[in-house]
Design an enzyme around this catalytic site. Structure first.
Site, short mmCIF file in Angstrom:
data_model
loop_
_atom_site.label_atom_id
_atom_site.label_comp_id
_atom_site.label_asym_id
_atom_site.label_seq_id
_atom_site.Cartn_x
_atom_site.Cartn_y
_atom_site.Cartn_z
N HIS A 93 0.84 -1.20 0.00
CA HIS A 93 0.00 0.00 0.00
C HIS A 93 0.87 1.24 0.00
CE1 HIS A 93 0.64 -1.28 4.18
NE2 HIS A 93 0.68 0.01 4.50
N HIS A 143 0.66 5.18 1.33
CA HIS A 143 -0.05 6.20 2.11
C HIS A 143 -0.01 7.52 1.33
CE1 HIS A 143 -0.07 4.17 6.14
NE2 HIS A 143 0.97 3.52 5.61
P1 5GP Z 1 1.46 0.49 7.51
O1 5GP Z 1 1.72 0.67 8.99
O2 5GP Z 1 1.42 -0.99 7.15
O3 5GP Z 1 2.35 1.30 6.63
O4 5GP Z 1 0.01 1.08 7.27
C1 5GP Z 1 -1.16 0.34 7.39
C2 5GP Z 1 -2.28 1.34 7.48
O5 5GP Z 1 -3.51 0.64 7.32
C3 5GP Z 1 -2.35 2.06 8.84
O6 5GP Z 1 -2.23 3.47 8.65
C4 5GP Z 1 -3.72 1.68 9.39
O7 5GP Z 1 -4.36 2.75 10.02
C5 5GP Z 1 -4.47 1.25 8.15
N1 5GP Z 1 -5.48 0.24 8.42
C6 5GP Z 1 -5.33 -0.89 9.15
N2 5GP Z 1 -6.49 -1.58 9.19
C7 5GP Z 1 -7.38 -0.84 8.46
C8 5GP Z 1 -8.76 -1.05 8.12
O8 5GP Z 1 -9.41 -2.03 8.51
N3 5GP Z 1 -9.35 -0.10 7.34
C9 5GP Z 1 -8.67 1.00 6.90
N4 5GP Z 1 -9.34 1.87 6.14
N5 5GP Z 1 -7.38 1.22 7.20
C10 5GP Z 1 -6.74 0.30 7.98
#
Ligand code: 5GP
Ligand code: ZN
Length: 139
Positions: free
Chosen positions: A102, A104
Site C-alpha cells: 500500500h 499512504h
Molecule cells: P502500515 O503501517 O502498514 O504502513 O500502514 C497500514 C495502514 O492501514 C495504517 O495506517 C492503518 O491505520 C491502516 N489500516 C489498518 N487496518 C485498516 C482497516 O481495517 N481499514 C482502513 N481503512 N485502514 C486500515
C-alpha cells in the site's frame, strides 16, 4: 488474482470489510485510512495481494503509482495541507503493519512533528466519511 483470506486489505477489496472508498479500477482501490495522521490521510492498494514492494508485479506497482498521484492531487485540493508525503513501507523495521502492498497519501502540516513511525490513533468515522465525500469530488 492472488488473495489472502486472512488479509484485512484483501477483505476490503472483496467487500467483506467496509471502507470509505475514494475510487477503484480493475487493478487498484483507494480508500480512507481509519487511523489518520491528518485529515485526508488515505491509502492506495493493488487489488491483488502482494505482501510488499519486493513481491509486487511491476505493472501493479505502476497502476498504484498512477492512482496515488491522482488521489494525492485530489487530497491536496480537498484539505489544502502545507505539504504531502507519499509513504510506502516494507517490513517490520519500516513499521509495515499490514502485509498487503500500500501507498499512504499523507497530507502534512507545518510543524506537525510527524515522524516516520507514528502511533495510530482511531479517527472519527463521521468526519472521515465527510472527507472521503469531499475528496471524491476532486477525482
Ligand atoms: P502500515 O503501517 O502498514 O504502513 O500502514 C497500514 C495502514 O492501514 C495504517 O495506517 C492503518 O491505520 C491502516 N489500516 C489498518 N487496518 C485498516 C482497516 O481495517 N481499514 C482502513 N481503512 N485502514 C486500515
Ligand atoms: Zn491482501
Amino acid at each position: 488474482m492472488a488473495t489472502d483470506p486472512d488479509c484485512i486489505f484483501c477483505n476490503i477489496v472483496a467487500g467483506a470489510v467496509p471502507c470509505f472508498k475514494l475510487c477503484e479500477d480493475a487493478e487498484t482501490l483507494a480508500f480512507m485510512d481509519i487511523n489518520p495522521v491528518h485529515d485526508g490521510h488515505c491509502l492506495v492498494i493493488p487489488k491483488a495481494h502482494y505482501p510488499s514492494l519486493f513481491a509486487i508485479a511491476p505493472e501493479a506497482f505502476a497502476a498504484v503509482a498512477r492512482v496515488a498521484a491522482r488521489v494525492a492531487r485530489a487530497v491536496n485540493q480537498a484539505v489544502q495541507p502545507e505539504g504531502l508525503n507519499l509513504v510506502q513501507s516494507n517490513g517490520e523495521g519500516a513499521a509495515q503493519s499490514v502485509l498487503h502492498f500500500h501507498v499512504h497519501v499523507l497530507p502534512r502540516r507545518l510543524g506537525d512533528g510527524v515522524l516516520m513511525n507514528w502511533r495510530p490513533q482511531p479517527g472519527d468515522m463521521t468526519h472521515i466519511a465527510a472527507l472521503a465525500e469531499r475528496i471524491r469530488g476532486f477525482l
